[in-house]
Structure formats: structure tokens, C-alpha cells
Design an enzyme around this catalytic site. Sequence first.
Site, mmCIF file in Angstrom:
data_model
loop_
_atom_site.group_PDB
_atom_site.id
_atom_site.type_symbol
_atom_site.label_atom_id
_atom_site.label_comp_id
_atom_site.label_asym_id
_atom_site.label_seq_id
_atom_site.Cartn_x
_atom_site.Cartn_y
_atom_site.Cartn_z
ATOM 1 N N THR A 16 -6.640 -9.627 -19.395
ATOM 2 C CA THR A 16 -6.183 -7.994 -19.135
ATOM 3 C C THR A 16 -6.803 -7.492 -17.567
ATOM 4 O O THR A 16 -6.068 -7.055 -16.424
ATOM 5 C CB THR A 16 -6.256 -7.041 -20.104
ATOM 6 O OG1 THR A 16 -7.511 -7.004 -20.503
ATOM 7 C CG2 THR A 16 -5.469 -7.313 -20.921
ATOM 8 N N GLY A 76 -16.306 -3.753 -26.244
ATOM 9 C CA GLY A 76 -17.007 -3.450 -27.364
ATOM 10 C C GLY A 76 -18.472 -3.167 -27.027
ATOM 11 O O GLY A 76 -18.805 -3.455 -25.720
ATOM 12 N N PRO A 77 -19.312 -2.937 -27.823
ATOM 13 C CA PRO A 77 -20.922 -2.729 -27.443
ATOM 14 C C PRO A 77 -21.291 -4.126 -26.498
ATOM 15 O O PRO A 77 -21.088 -5.127 -26.969
ATOM 16 C CB PRO A 77 -21.549 -2.676 -28.687
ATOM 17 C CG PRO A 77 -20.500 -2.142 -29.787
ATOM 18 C CD PRO A 77 -19.123 -2.747 -29.322
ATOM 19 N N TYR A 116 -9.658 0.183 -23.182
ATOM 20 C CA TYR A 116 -8.478 -0.875 -23.137
ATOM 21 C C TYR A 116 -8.544 -0.850 -21.606
ATOM 22 O O TYR A 116 -8.313 0.046 -20.578
ATOM 23 C CB TYR A 116 -7.182 -0.576 -23.457
ATOM 24 C CG TYR A 116 -7.276 -0.556 -24.919
ATOM 25 C CD1 TYR A 116 -7.332 -1.603 -25.754
ATOM 26 C CD2 TYR A 116 -7.059 0.649 -25.714
ATOM 27 C CE1 TYR A 116 -7.318 -1.469 -27.266
ATOM 28 C CE2 TYR A 116 -6.958 0.855 -26.897
ATOM 29 C CZ TYR A 116 -7.207 -0.196 -27.865
ATOM 30 O OH TYR A 116 -7.422 0.001 -29.298
ATOM 31 N N SER A 117 -8.768 -2.087 -21.081
ATOM 32 C CA SER A 117 -8.370 -2.696 -19.447
ATOM 33 C C SER A 117 -6.984 -2.188 -19.172
ATOM 34 O O SER A 117 -6.102 -2.418 -19.794
ATOM 35 C CB SER A 117 -8.643 -4.062 -19.242
ATOM 36 O OG SER A 117 -10.159 -4.337 -19.638
ATOM 37 N N GLY A 155 -9.514 -10.962 -22.709
ATOM 38 C CA GLY A 155 -10.257 -10.968 -21.195
ATOM 39 C C GLY A 155 -9.409 -11.239 -20.235
ATOM 40 O O GLY A 155 -9.609 -10.859 -19.100
ATOM 41 N N TYR A 182 -27.572 14.324 -25.085
ATOM 42 C CA TYR A 182 -28.752 13.678 -25.053
ATOM 43 C C TYR A 182 -29.835 14.382 -25.609
ATOM 44 O O TYR A 182 -30.897 13.666 -26.221
ATOM 45 C CB TYR A 182 -28.885 13.614 -23.457
ATOM 46 C CG TYR A 182 -28.278 12.488 -22.638
ATOM 47 C CD1 TYR A 182 -28.507 11.006 -22.923
ATOM 48 C CD2 TYR A 182 -27.065 12.724 -22.104
ATOM 49 C CE1 TYR A 182 -27.628 10.036 -22.378
ATOM 50 C CE2 TYR A 182 -26.242 11.916 -21.466
ATOM 51 C CZ TYR A 182 -26.511 10.449 -21.627
ATOM 52 O OH TYR A 182 -25.927 9.400 -21.019
ATOM 53 N N GLU A 193 -23.442 9.804 -14.528
ATOM 54 C CA GLU A 193 -22.211 10.456 -15.345
ATOM 55 C C GLU A 193 -21.570 11.549 -14.622
ATOM 56 O O GLU A 193 -20.292 11.722 -14.616
ATOM 57 C CB GLU A 193 -22.523 10.759 -16.823
ATOM 58 C CG GLU A 193 -22.729 9.417 -17.549
ATOM 59 C CD GLU A 193 -23.487 9.646 -18.627
ATOM 60 O OE1 GLU A 193 -23.364 10.740 -19.277
ATOM 61 O OE2 GLU A 193 -24.052 8.740 -19.324
#
Length: 396
Positions: free
Chosen positions: A277, A387-388, A205-206, A275, A98, A140
Site C-alpha cells: 500500500t 502494528g507494534p 492504514y497506509s 505492505g 505521559y 509530537e
Amino acid sequence: MLSEPSAATVRATLPAVGAALGEITERFYAGLFAARPELLRDLFNRGNQAAGTQRRALAGSIAAFATHLLEHPERRPDAMLTRIAHKHASLGVTPEQYALVHEHLFAAIADVLGEAVTPEVAAAWDEVYWLMANALVAIEKRLYEEAGEPGWRRWEVVERVTETADVTTFRLRPVDGGPVADFRAGQYVSVRVELPDGARQIRQYSLSGAPDTDVRQISVKRVAGDAASPDGEVSAHLHARVREGSVLELSAPYGDLVLDADDDTPLLLASGGIGVTPMVAMLAHLADAGHRAPVTVVHADRSPVDHALRTDQEAYAGKLADAGVHLWYERDVPAGAHAGLVDLARVPVASGTRAYLCGPLPFMRAARTQLIEQGVAPADMHYEVFGPDLWLAQQG
């Protein structure tokens, strides 16, 4: 909470800073990667950088956070921060990074805005940055502590299944033979692979299998590029090179799109394309738990042969006490399915329904609007973006 002097300065400068955020984030990434090229090679998604989607997502999150501080000074935007923190944790982001981001981000702000960045302006936006950064570090830290298997772990592919022409399922077990912790249905893992040029790229990945098994299962769509974005590097690598016996590095499971409902809560699981998944994992969990309340399953795809995991989706739904499956296809529509785009006005939605959405942004925007018209509260709708998160600023 922003100090009063900083809040006044941020309020006065937000229009100018917000208008320049696109250029600021572009220069930020250029400076960061010039100084630390290994971050682009081994941490950031090179495809998203080439397409510009990561820059737009960063700009949107900064603007959304600053706006929230001004409009709701009494509370923190934890929904937005938690979503970002899960992604960071899956990548292994550290607190020290950061400070590096701060250095290059504020150099870009000064470069773009020039003399408009007075000491007062710099101090105010510095306060915004560290409020956001320190909140993310704290979240986090908690996520790392909660993870049953923090860091990267080596997993062997024990089965590879072709689902459709462009979707393949990989089932994996840990190379070390150790236990496999449960995950929450809807979560994802990061997968790190070494590409032919030596880069170690990471993608999320889900998890598409049942949460309480001794394997991890991911179903990967091969991403075909276009004029605006390149082919998916990692998905192409997985499809072309990874077979039974191959070894991949996986993170612990992360992600905040998780089932949070008791047995009396009606649910709606709406997906488009790949989607599906996380929805399959949710259905597997609900079937195993014997969920009694109504579950409405909605899926949209190009055609039945493009519908990955359809057999699993329908099988798990068939085990539920009260489930309805509603399918939409653009072509080759079979009996019992609908043609064209999803129209949730044609789907009965029980009072008090909690909805989970995953798919392309246009699909989710349409589904959200239709669900609101059906009486579903915005607070009861949860989503995942692959993704973003370009929807983050609007929905955070």
C-alpha cells in the site's frame, strides 16, 4: 543526556530491569487498564493487547532507549523516537498521558523488582523515563503543529473497490467539504470506528492513492486470527459494514516512511503482501514527478490473485523512465515472475540505491540482509511495520 550518577546506576541495573521488562510491561498494562478502562476501549488496540505484541514492543523500546543513552550519551536516538511519536500523534496522545503512564509503569517496576528498587535505582530510571517522554512530547508537539488537519475529521466513503478476496479499497472525501491537504507518499492515517459493543477502536492504514488528489484512499486487509491472536476487529468491521455513504473518522496523515530522494537517487521499493500500500503511493508520486533515476519494484505475495493493487503498481511503474518490476509468488506463478521467497541476489541494484521496505517482519529481515550483501548502506534502508514495531529495538 543522563547524569553521571544515573548512568552508572542504569548501567548496573539494566540487565536485571531488561530481563524483567516483559513482566513489568504486562503488569503495567493490567494496572493502567484497571484504573482507566476507557483507554483499552477507545485508544489502545485490543487485538495487540490480547496477542501481547504491544507489551513486547514497549519493553523493546524502553530497553533500546536506555541502551542508547549508555552507549551514545552524546546524541539522542531520534530515528526511534520519531517513529514512536508519529504513531502517538496519529492516536491523539496528549502530554498529560505521559504522567499517567509514569505512575503505572513505576508501580509495576516496584511490584516486580521489589526491594531491588532503591531510591537511587528509582531516581535513575525515572530520569530515563522522562528523557524519553519529554523528547516524545516535543516531537509530537511539532507534528501536531505541522498537521494540516489536526484532530479527528469525518470522511464519507465515496467508493468501495474489492481488490482481492481479503483486501478492499475505500476512497473518502471530507464530510465538511473543506480542502484536502497533500500528504507525503508512504504516510498513514488513523481510522476510528465505533464497534457493536460501543468501543471506539483505532487502527492505522497506509494511504494507497496518489498524494495530490482530493480524496484519501486506504486499502484494508481483513485480518484473520489464529491461535495466538484474534481476528482483526476494525478490519472485519470495515469489510462487513462500511459501504458507499458510510462515514469514518480519520486523523491527519502521519508516518516517517516517506520518500526522501532527489531525481538522481536510485530507489528500490520492496513490499510483501499488504505492505504494497505505501509503495503504490510512492510510485504514484514518482510517476507524477517524472523521476528519472532507476526505480526497482519488488513484491512478494501468496499468488497473483492475492496481490492487491497489482494493476496500479505496474501502471505507475510503467510511467517511469527507468523502472523494473520483480514479482515473487508462492503458487500459481505466471510467466515472468519468480517462484518462492524473494531473492534480491537476482535483482540488479544500482550503486547509491535508497531502499524502502514494508511487509511482514521475516520478509523485511531477509530483504535487509540481501540488500546489505548487494552493497546498500544500512542508513539508506527505511521500513514500515504494520502494528507494534517489534523490529524497533534492533533497527532504531
